[in-house]
Design a protein around this motif. Sequence first.
Motif, mmCIF file in Angstrom:
data_model
loop_
_atom_site.group_PDB
_atom_site.id
_atom_site.type_symbol
_atom_site.label_atom_id
_atom_site.label_comp_id
_atom_site.label_asym_id
_atom_site.label_seq_id
_atom_site.Cartn_x
_atom_site.Cartn_y
_atom_site.Cartn_z
ATOM 1 N N ASP A 24 1.017 -1.334 -0.013
ATOM 2 C CA ASP A 24 -0.122 0.069 -0.148
ATOM 3 C C ASP A 24 0.846 1.277 -0.067
ATOM 4 O OD1 ASP A 24 -1.974 -1.647 0.121
ATOM 5 O OD2 ASP A 24 -2.613 -1.305 2.232
ATOM 6 N N ARG A 25 1.964 1.299 0.685
ATOM 7 C CA ARG A 25 2.806 2.343 0.751
ATOM 8 C C ARG A 25 3.568 2.810 -0.498
ATOM 9 N NH1 ARG A 25 4.489 4.152 6.187
ATOM 10 N NH2 ARG A 25 3.097 2.784 7.795
ATOM 11 N N VAL A 26 4.057 1.459 -1.260
ATOM 12 C CA VAL A 26 4.838 1.825 -2.379
ATOM 13 C C VAL A 26 3.733 2.260 -3.484
ATOM 14 C CG1 VAL A 26 5.910 0.656 -4.173
ATOM 15 C CG2 VAL A 26 6.530 0.205 -1.567
ATOM 16 N N LYS A 42 -12.798 -6.008 -2.692
ATOM 17 C CA LYS A 42 -11.572 -5.878 -3.127
ATOM 18 C C LYS A 42 -10.818 -4.824 -3.380
ATOM 19 C CE LYS A 42 -8.843 -8.944 -3.869
ATOM 20 N NZ LYS A 42 -8.216 -10.127 -3.052
ATOM 21 N N SER A 43 -11.907 -3.560 -4.017
ATOM 22 C CA SER A 43 -11.346 -2.127 -4.275
ATOM 23 C C SER A 43 -11.062 -1.394 -2.933
ATOM 24 C CB SER A 43 -12.523 -1.530 -4.860
ATOM 25 O OG SER A 43 -12.020 -0.124 -5.154
ATOM 26 N N VAL A 44 -11.656 -1.571 -1.646
ATOM 27 C CA VAL A 44 -11.129 -0.904 -0.690
ATOM 28 C C VAL A 44 -9.911 -1.586 -0.237
ATOM 29 C CG1 VAL A 44 -11.985 -0.613 1.738
ATOM 30 C CG2 VAL A 44 -13.402 -0.327 -0.045
ATOM 31 N N GLU A 45 -9.870 -2.916 -0.200
ATOM 32 C CA GLU A 45 -8.634 -3.808 0.207
ATOM 33 C C GLU A 45 -7.456 -3.103 -0.337
ATOM 34 O OE1 GLU A 45 -6.768 -8.292 -0.100
ATOM 35 O OE2 GLU A 45 -9.010 -7.946 -0.083
ATOM 36 N N GLU A 46 -7.699 -2.950 -1.791
ATOM 37 C CA GLU A 46 -6.524 -2.593 -2.677
ATOM 38 C C GLU A 46 -6.175 -1.030 -2.763
ATOM 39 O OE1 GLU A 46 -4.401 -4.443 -4.355
ATOM 40 O OE2 GLU A 46 -5.557 -6.442 -4.282
ATOM 41 N N ASN A 47 -7.004 -0.465 -1.764
ATOM 42 C CA ASN A 47 -6.975 1.318 -1.791
ATOM 43 C C ASN A 47 -7.026 1.769 -3.306
ATOM 44 O OD1 ASN A 47 -6.204 1.134 1.022
ATOM 45 N ND2 ASN A 47 -4.103 0.665 0.515
ATOM 46 N N PHE A 48 -8.004 1.082 -3.902
ATOM 47 C CA PHE A 48 -8.096 1.457 -5.192
ATOM 48 C C PHE A 48 -9.102 2.611 -5.470
ATOM 49 C CE2 PHE A 48 -9.988 0.780 -9.488
ATOM 50 C CZ PHE A 48 -8.958 0.923 -10.395
ATOM 51 N N LEU A 49 -10.321 2.379 -5.024
ATOM 52 C CA LEU A 49 -11.557 3.252 -4.961
ATOM 53 C C LEU A 49 -12.171 3.152 -3.866
ATOM 54 C CD1 LEU A 49 -13.475 4.209 -8.075
ATOM 55 C CD2 LEU A 49 -14.705 3.549 -5.965
ATOM 56 N N PHE A 50 -12.706 4.253 -3.226
ATOM 57 C CA PHE A 50 -13.558 4.483 -2.102
ATOM 58 C C PHE A 50 -14.884 5.206 -2.381
ATOM 59 C CE2 PHE A 50 -9.014 4.500 -0.578
ATOM 60 C CZ PHE A 50 -9.140 3.572 0.427
ATOM 61 N N LEU A 51 -15.779 4.646 -1.997
ATOM 62 C CA LEU A 51 -17.127 5.104 -2.003
ATOM 63 C C LEU A 51 -17.399 5.696 -0.611
ATOM 64 C CD1 LEU A 51 -19.095 1.909 -2.911
ATOM 65 C CD2 LEU A 51 -17.590 3.343 -4.389
ATOM 66 N N LEU A 52 -18.052 6.793 -0.544
ATOM 67 C CA LEU A 52 -18.648 7.523 0.523
ATOM 68 C C LEU A 52 -20.227 7.168 0.593
ATOM 69 C CD1 LEU A 52 -17.953 9.500 2.747
ATOM 70 C CD2 LEU A 52 -19.202 11.290 1.443
ATOM 71 N N ASP A 53 -19.997 6.343 1.651
ATOM 72 C CA ASP A 53 -21.458 5.346 1.922
ATOM 73 C C ASP A 53 -22.019 5.984 3.195
ATOM 74 O OD1 ASP A 53 -23.341 3.674 2.476
ATOM 75 O OD2 ASP A 53 -22.261 1.660 1.932
ATOM 76 N N PRO A 54 -23.293 6.542 3.169
ATOM 77 C CA PRO A 54 -23.775 6.941 4.288
ATOM 78 C C PRO A 54 -24.165 5.881 5.527
ATOM 79 C CG PRO A 54 -25.466 7.137 2.714
ATOM 80 C CD PRO A 54 -24.003 6.936 1.955
ATOM 81 N N SER A 55 -24.153 4.666 5.067
ATOM 82 C CA SER A 55 -24.549 3.680 5.938
ATOM 83 C C SER A 55 -23.115 3.405 6.864
ATOM 84 C CB SER A 55 -25.056 2.418 5.506
ATOM 85 O OG SER A 55 -23.938 1.776 4.611
ATOM 86 N N GLY A 56 -22.103 3.865 6.364
ATOM 87 C CA GLY A 56 -20.747 3.395 7.019
ATOM 88 C C GLY A 56 -20.306 2.196 6.913
ATOM 89 N N LEU A 57 -20.896 1.355 5.531
ATOM 90 C CA LEU A 57 -20.348 0.178 5.315
ATOM 91 C C LEU A 57 -19.155 0.051 4.755
ATOM 92 C CD1 LEU A 57 -23.716 -1.663 4.183
ATOM 93 C CD2 LEU A 57 -22.349 -1.841 6.479
ATOM 94 N N VAL A 58 -19.053 1.161 3.917
ATOM 95 C CA VAL A 58 -17.730 1.610 3.302
ATOM 96 C C VAL A 58 -17.094 2.767 3.572
ATOM 97 C CG1 VAL A 58 -16.631 1.338 0.755
ATOM 98 C CG2 VAL A 58 -18.576 0.201 1.445
ATOM 99 N N PRO A 59 -16.295 2.777 4.660
ATOM 100 C CA PRO A 59 -15.835 4.221 4.996
ATOM 101 C C PRO A 59 -14.899 4.888 4.294
ATOM 102 C CG PRO A 59 -14.682 2.537 6.233
ATOM 103 C CD PRO A 59 -15.676 1.673 5.344
ATOM 104 N N HIS A 73 -8.594 7.589 5.080
ATOM 105 C CA HIS A 73 -7.467 8.731 4.864
ATOM 106 C C HIS A 73 -6.603 8.417 5.826
ATOM 107 C CE1 HIS A 73 -5.542 12.312 3.529
ATOM 108 N NE2 HIS A 73 -5.744 12.945 4.956
ATOM 109 N N SER A 74 -5.095 8.335 5.491
ATOM 110 C CA SER A 74 -3.907 8.398 6.112
ATOM 111 C C SER A 74 -2.784 9.037 5.489
ATOM 112 C CB SER A 74 -3.654 7.148 6.555
ATOM 113 O OG SER A 74 -3.181 6.435 5.628
ATOM 114 N N ASN A 75 -1.689 9.113 5.984
ATOM 115 C CA ASN A 75 -0.600 9.675 5.424
ATOM 116 C C ASN A 75 -0.015 8.986 4.154
ATOM 117 O OD1 ASN A 75 -0.536 12.001 7.415
ATOM 118 N ND2 ASN A 75 0.700 11.092 8.780
ATOM 119 N N TYR A 76 -0.196 7.498 4.459
ATOM 120 C CA TYR A 76 0.364 6.733 3.499
ATOM 121 C C TYR A 76 -0.740 6.095 2.560
ATOM 122 C CZ TYR A 76 -0.442 2.576 6.191
ATOM 123 O OH TYR A 76 -0.976 1.794 6.937
#
Length: 929
Positions: free
Chosen positions: A70-72, A506-523, A526-529
């Motif tokens: 993830d960092r690389v 899988k997309s979340v696991e790979e830090n590929f794409l994020f959904l803004l989901d009001p249910s909180g299921l897909v948070p 955000h972090s420094n790396y």
Amino acid sequence: MEGVLVSAATGAMNSVLAKLAAFLGDEYKHAKGVRDDLAFLQSELTTMNKALHALADADQLDELSKDWRDRVRDLAYDIEDCIDLSVHRLHGAGESGLAAKMARMAKKIGAFRQIASQIQQLKARVLEVSERRNRYTLHGLVPTSSDASSSTTKVDARLCALWTETKHLVGIDGPRDDIISRLEQESSSAAAQHDVRMVSIVGCAGLGKTTLAKQVYDKIKAEFEYKAFVSVSQRPNIKELLLNISTQVGKSTNTWDDVANLVDNLREHLKQKRYIIVVDDIWSPEPWNFIGEALVKTIHGSIIILTTRVKEVAISSSSSHGGFVYQMKHLDGAHSKRLFYKRIFDCEEKCPPKFELASEEILKRCDGIPLAIISISSFLADHESLYHWNEVKKIISSPLPGNEYLETMQSVLALSYYNLPHDIRSCLLYLSAFPEDCEIAKSSLVSRWIAEGFINARPGENVYEAGLRYFNVLINRSLIQPWNEHYGEVLTCRVHDVILNFIVSKSVEENFLFLLDPSGLVPLQHSNYCKVRRLSLQGNYCQEEFASRMMPIKPHVRSLICSVDYTGFHPLSEFKVARVLDLDGCQSLTNNHLANIEKLVHLQYLRIRGRVTVLPANIGRLQHLETLDIRGSEVKELPPSIVLLQRLARLSVSQDVKFPAEGVSKMQALEELTGLTLFCQPGSFLKELGELTKLRVLVVYWKAYHARDSDEAQAEHKKSCKKIFTSSLNALDRHSLHSLDFVVFMERFLFDPWFLALQNLKRFGVESTSRMINIPSWIRLAAKLEKLELSKAYVTQDDLEMLGDLKALEYLALPCSDTQGSWLTISNHGFRCLKFAFLCNVLFMPDSMPNLKDLRIDIVLEEVGENDSVFEHLPSTLCRVNVDIIGNPPSTPRDVASELEEKILNVAKTHPNRPTLTTRTLDRDILVD
């Protein structure tokens, strides 16, 4: 996959390496310090890239390896953003002369030192973890095989109709006919209390609820004046649902109405009207409380079909409208085998003996779930090794904790996922940006893949054609579902919600794409790396809360996909590294929201709609823009600077949009132009149009343009436009034009004598809203024509003979054609390459159309009468047949049509290829309506 610029596996690493290689060119050979830094970075990042590829093929990773990966990947994105922004600043100055040149060089050297310094700081974030893993040598990986890119891929002829075929293979015709029969029985008893007939189809994911509902809908919808098919999903927008239903049943609406007004207006509109409405995928009772109120219960003969996974929802909704519940069941062993064997061996009855034991155990694990069977069979279809089958059997047959069904589906889908090449995996993960049950247009999806840098075109292959190849791979692997098919071509797709859940996780696991989901299921992480690089907005949001959460991530977001009516991300100029802005869901978008958009210097894809009336005057500064789609906006004139977009390849506009009078010939990268309203353009523009040497696709609106000039002046302008446009078409035909479509609105459209022969066209179509046209004689000269579609045409036997002589023709669509009361005959010497045909009143000679896979045919009995030769000598290659028998009951007794339908069924049963068959008997007034 070194040619791939961006992927889920390596982030932007390939792109960074390419740019570092460019910087090491001769221009910087004297900047020794910069060259040394860049050479060091190139060497380090090349090694990192190899390690990332190894990690991408491992389906099991320890936490340390995941953290390093993830960092690389995040480092690669930061490096590329740093390089791109610095280079833009350096190239922004326009001074000339020796002193200015030396000053620019000094700035460049200083800037590259700054870049090197920044990169060293970024690299330091990963060195600590890397050193603990023996400097990029990561032990304990669990690699899996990954296919190399296959040769040019076309959609399997059966898979274009996959879900139609599957319906028959899994015995869907039985449940379909059962539901229709029960609805007919309910009709008499429903009159006493509830005039509307209703069925709620219930079952778990993957059983084919939507497929069954669509089969019932398609079978009987022609009997109804008003019809609609809507999907609800887990987090529905009630207002959007009601607007969708209203639009489909022909009720004009005001988008600013509240839910109560929409319900009242829809109820009023449906009074005294027979309708059929499918409400697909309801998860809770609340949406039905509104939809059910809007659907009038007092119209005898109307039908509502509902699908859900929740039994309580099925019971409560059906009871509210006097309906019944239909419980979907898993496939039995026989149907499971038929589906499995057909998908792999193209035979329903048996499989090779050596695979019997493995197939039995694999099917047992799939538990009669069509989606699981289709997924695993698509994976196995290209593997003929018994060893491979046994390995698959071990993986999906091993004990799994938790929910056994879900774990089985995850293991099946994971196999398909890791079997994809890295670049196509990225395209699959990108589908997580779309809401559940969303219908995704193929053309815009491919354009977005290109803008994201996912597409790796082969030598001699156009990048858009490469994107279509990727799309077809995902269809052939059954990972996306063909949805809207137009005369043999898949135009839109959907992602089954089980598969969508997999790729979202899988997309979340790979830090590929994020959904803004009001249910909180897909948070929103955000972090420094681990910065957010791609963001999809779905559901409903608190404007203030979301705006505050957006602020820290804006500088890093490369892609913003907005599927909701939200404008709180303003100003757009703060997305300074954005490559993709898809604002198709923003109906409230205005001119102000596009202010300073020209500052997004890396933007490659822009799609807008809403109340935007004027594009920014400086839009020509977006020098990297490749796709601009303003369909659905209120723009009526393009700014003069549009011609400065040197990389624009795809431009789509609405009707009546006026182009600049001069300069279009500068747009030499333009490949696709959709929405050119011919008669509102200045003659100088139409003349320059012929100079676009790369233009491949052109869609023209042929309609009256009401100017303030006199009738004579307008007629003269129209005549002049035709003449200039004809000349430009000839020039385009000599260059690259291979697809030309006309959309004709209430106008007389005649080919001869103004229209000259275009001998290099591969696709040609005319969609007319009213008048019939004659088939042009110049078509005989279009030797390269592969697809011809004329929505309303007079067709004679001579026309059919002429079309049959076209050696390259693969698709022929002549719907609503007028055969002037005669049967036409398909001879045994023509149409040798044809794969798809939509014809009217035709008979077949032996050995005619020897390669035909898909046939749609209308038989207008009241015009041509009966014929004993109907459906004799059908091509042996047929996979699918759709038949509409048309005639008014007074002139065509129902028993005659029924006898013909029965004969067609018998022909299909005895046909050597056992094609899937759909037949309907329609009244002429319904057809016209």
